[in-house]
Design an enzyme around this catalytic site. Structure first.
Site, mmCIF file in Angstrom:
data_model
loop_
_atom_site.group_PDB
_atom_site.id
_atom_site.type_symbol
_atom_site.label_atom_id
_atom_site.label_comp_id
_atom_site.label_asym_id
_atom_site.label_seq_id
_atom_site.Cartn_x
_atom_site.Cartn_y
_atom_site.Cartn_z
ATOM 1 C CG HIS A 260 40.886 33.684 34.176
ATOM 2 N ND1 HIS A 260 42.313 34.115 33.989
ATOM 3 C CD2 HIS A 260 41.468 32.757 34.954
ATOM 4 C CE1 HIS A 260 42.998 33.296 33.881
ATOM 5 N NE2 HIS A 260 42.952 32.716 34.832
ATOM 6 C CD GLU B 249 47.370 25.960 28.403
ATOM 7 O OE1 GLU B 249 47.931 26.654 27.654
ATOM 8 O OE2 GLU B 249 46.784 26.540 29.374
#
Lengths: 109, 341
Positions: free
Chosen positions: B141, B72
């Site tokens: 998540h 990321e």
């Protein structure tokens, strides 16, 4: 409906191919995520591969005994548009339930 | 919408899920802006883990819609470099909890490059982040990062609550010269609703908050997936004779202070609802703004109904963590029965 194909992953360190030993699913089957769908053999070992997604099997790319190449399509699924992503589930819309009732005297000033 | 207007409507109302609405918006952005690029983990060949970028690589090619390594920090670093070179990147961080490795790039580069360069290097980057909880997914998540990002000068933060808003707010965000964190409520990806594709600025508001349901006894302030839950609560409260207003904040940075004040001035009571942890959550900012602007008219302290000060739990405990209907109703009860002195 969307079609999603998955390639044969690299099952070892730099392996280029594997041999299909046995398909554990057939075309038309509904497969759940993480369900083993094929057993393949590499020069190192034979392994069962889990399905990365839930869906209906559209195509099996190869017959038992065929050599499949890493990064080339192995299996293709038909996936409903409202199916879950690769992680998690689709929240179920249920009728809203409550236990708490409001009870207040409203002042109208 | 009157009947005559309905007849002359050029673009139809479509029933779209939020994932379809965002997919459509992304396609239009790529079509109309040849400097727009989409990249991230699995956004290309696979079409995104939630099918949000489905078909875009086939349509626009792998030079404009491409997969990145699982890094990321690299995704954001790439976006920053591309923005410096004149592109309009729309990167995706696959899940909220995967944004942490990119936070350094976001805070130290993306958010302040425009400031640091005295405006010579604007950062027209729209970072899409599937956010919040509700889908029974594993750790990392289901997190709510809005207060983290809202605290960083130079970033804008927005979260749509329905397909219509997702479509228009994403296109709006992508047209901005500033970096925007676009938080997609993943629990709402699958719900279909009517989307008006017309870009008529008069009928579609893109800035500030919107009143999702008018009411007079108290204002529920929410964003993302909590808006639909608050609408359910308002429906239930109406059975008890209580008319709740639901204010969809939408923009979490900057917060629509005027819209917030206007609503609470009328209802005189406010309950802010969010999924993220309680302490230093965005609800604290909302409560402070309301206290400041509505101190004289407020009939009760602003109530916060939020997640808890614990890491986001596993799927089995999710329903205990995310504010549910009863917890929100308790909050409403508390502000309604509060009496001064």
């Amino acid at each position: 409906m969307a079609e999603i194909s998955f390639p044969l992953p690299d099952l070892g360190e730099g392996l280029l191919e594997a041999t299909v030993l046995e398909w554990l699913v057939k075309v038309g089957d509904q497969v759940e995520r993480n369900q083993p769908f094929v057993e393949v053999e590499t020069t190192k070992s034979s392994v069962e591969l889990p399905s990365p997604i839930a869906g209906i099997v559209l195509t099996l790319h190869g017959e038992p005994g065929d050599v499949v190449l890493v990064d080339r399509p192995l299996i293709t699924f038909a996936v409903a548009d409202d199916s879950a992503g690769i992680v998690g589930t689709v929240p179920q819309e249920a009728a809203p339930k409550r236990r708490v009732r409001l009870s207040v005297v409203l002042d109208e000033d | 919408m009157s009947e005559t207007l309905e007849l002359v409507r050029e673009t139809p109302l479509l029933q779209l899920s939020m994932q379809q609405a965002i997919n459509r918006a992304l396609g239009e952005i790529l079509e109309h802006d040849d400097r727009a690029l989409i990249f991230g983990e699995d956004v290309g060949v696979l079409g995104g883990v939630f099918r949000v970028t489905d078909g875009l690589q086939q349509r626009f090619g792998a030079n404009r819609v491409f997969d990145t390594p699982l890094a990321e920090s690299g995704i954001l670093g790439t976006a920053i470099g591309l923005a410096m070179a004149g592109f309009h990147p729309i990167p995706e961080v696959q899940f909220d909890g995967f944004a942490y490795p990119a936070v350094n790039q976001i805070i130290t580069q993306l958010a302040r490059m425009n400031y640091r360069s005295r405006g010579r290097l604007p950062m027209p980057v729209t970072l899409r982040v599937p956010s919040f909880g509700g889908i029974r997914a594993p750790e990392h998540h289901g997190e709510s990062l809005e207060s983290l990002f809202a605290h960083v000068p130079g970033l804008k933060v927005v979260s749509p609550s329905n397909p219509q808003q997702a479509y228009h707010l994403l296109k709006h965000a992508a047209s901005m010269p500033d970096p925007v964190i676009f938080m997609e409520p993943k629990a709402r990806y699958w719900n279909k609703a009517a989307v008006d594709l017309a870009d008529d600025q008069d009928s579609i508001s893109l800035e500030g908050s919107v009143i999702a349901r008018p009411g007079k006894h108290a204002t529920l302030v929410a964003w993302g997936a909590m808006v639909s839950r608050c609408l359910q609560v308002a429906e239930l409260a109406a059975e008890d004779g209580i008319e709740l207003e639901v204010l969809d904040l939408r923009w979490l940075k900057p917060i629509d202070e005027a819209g917030l004040a206007a609503s609470v001035s009328r209802t005189r009571r406010a309950i802010v609802v969010h999924e993220g942890p309680h302490t230093a959550g965005l609800g604290a900012e909302v409560a402070a703004l309301v206290s400041q602007s509505c101190f004289d008219t407020l009939r009760a302290p602003v109530e916060r109904v939020t997640g808890f000060d614990v890491p986001y739990p596993s799927g089995d405990l999710e329903d205990e963590y995310i504010p549910n209907i009863d917890r929100i109703l308790f909050g409403v009860q508390r502000v309604l029965e509060y009496r001064r002195g």
